[in-house]
Design an enzyme around this catalytic site. Sequence first.
Site, PDB file in Angstrom:
ATOM      1  N   HIS A  37      -4.300   3.974  -0.109  1.00 14.23           N
ATOM      2  CA  HIS A  37      -5.193   3.357   0.885  1.00 14.23           C
ATOM      3  C   HIS A  37      -6.351   4.305   1.221  1.00 14.23           C
ATOM      4  CE1 HIS A  37      -1.369   1.162   2.125  1.00 14.23           C
ATOM      5  NE2 HIS A  37      -2.215   0.165   1.949  1.00 14.23           N
ATOM      6  N   GLY A 150      -7.193  -2.770  -3.616  1.00 13.50           N
ATOM      7  CA  GLY A 150      -6.572  -1.966  -4.668  1.00 13.50           C
ATOM      8  C   GLY A 150      -6.345  -2.778  -5.944  1.00 13.50           C
TER       9      GLY A 150
END
Length: 289
Positions: A37, A150
Amino acid sequence: MQICRSKTAIREALGGRRCEGVPIVLVPTMGFLHDGHLSLMRLARTRAGADGLVVASIFVNPTQFGPGEDLDSYPRDEDRDFALLQAEGVDAVFAPDVAGIYDPAAQTIVETTGLAHVLIGKLRPGHFRGVATVVTKLFNIIRPDAAVFGEKDYQQLAVIRTMVRDLDMGVEIIGGATAREADGLAMSSRNVRLSAADRAAAPVLARALDQAEAMAPSGITASRLRSHVRATLEAEPRAHVRSVDIRDAATLDTISGPLTRPAVILLAVSFGQVFLIDNRVIQPPQEKP
Ligand code: PAF
């Protein structure tokens, strides 16, 4: 760093700067942040520039979990998340509760009709409808110029790109490379829920992908490659193989014959109650001059 609990608070926090024309880049998350993250936050900063705004959202979205899935046990640690985001130089965090996002009288959902129903969409019916709906809501609340997701969630990224294109949302979608542990395991908030034995076994996903990537230049067909990957995964007794697919990397269409275009290998494997995914884009063999 401003922490905003409501739609009104985040709109107020961003409104003035938006009028000044600074770029706003959103990184949607479900919290319990890891280095993967944080690498997305850095990518967001690169896009936003020093004067732009990087906004993270933290919201464990109930509508993307099916009955019997891990909504209740999904790991949470908001204070730690806030400290990590602050250290990363994030400008604002939107961290609402469920009532702050979903009106009980809501009647509207967002769904990509084809992509949402294949691959993980088959294993987790309704999952991508929940994702598309909450991401649309986050885009409408925050109105970012760009958003970062992602690449580990390959199909999710494809669903979001398709939705943005189809609905003319005008948000630039940026994919961030998968961050990995030293033994190759893709970073995921769910990894902390693996038992010690399952954690030791879980790098089999990355190993199977490495082997497949090494085999691709030999001219092997997609269906034989798929059988090899499955065999590697099934040799690990703790792994419950949920799906192994090889698809066109751009369209996610099925491929069975020789690899003539970039392809993506998509894995879904459970260890006990923990559902893990990983993927690898592989290139077709080079033509001999
Ligand atoms: O990838 C995630 O963490 C979630 O699916 C997302 C995009 C934040 C939507 O809830």
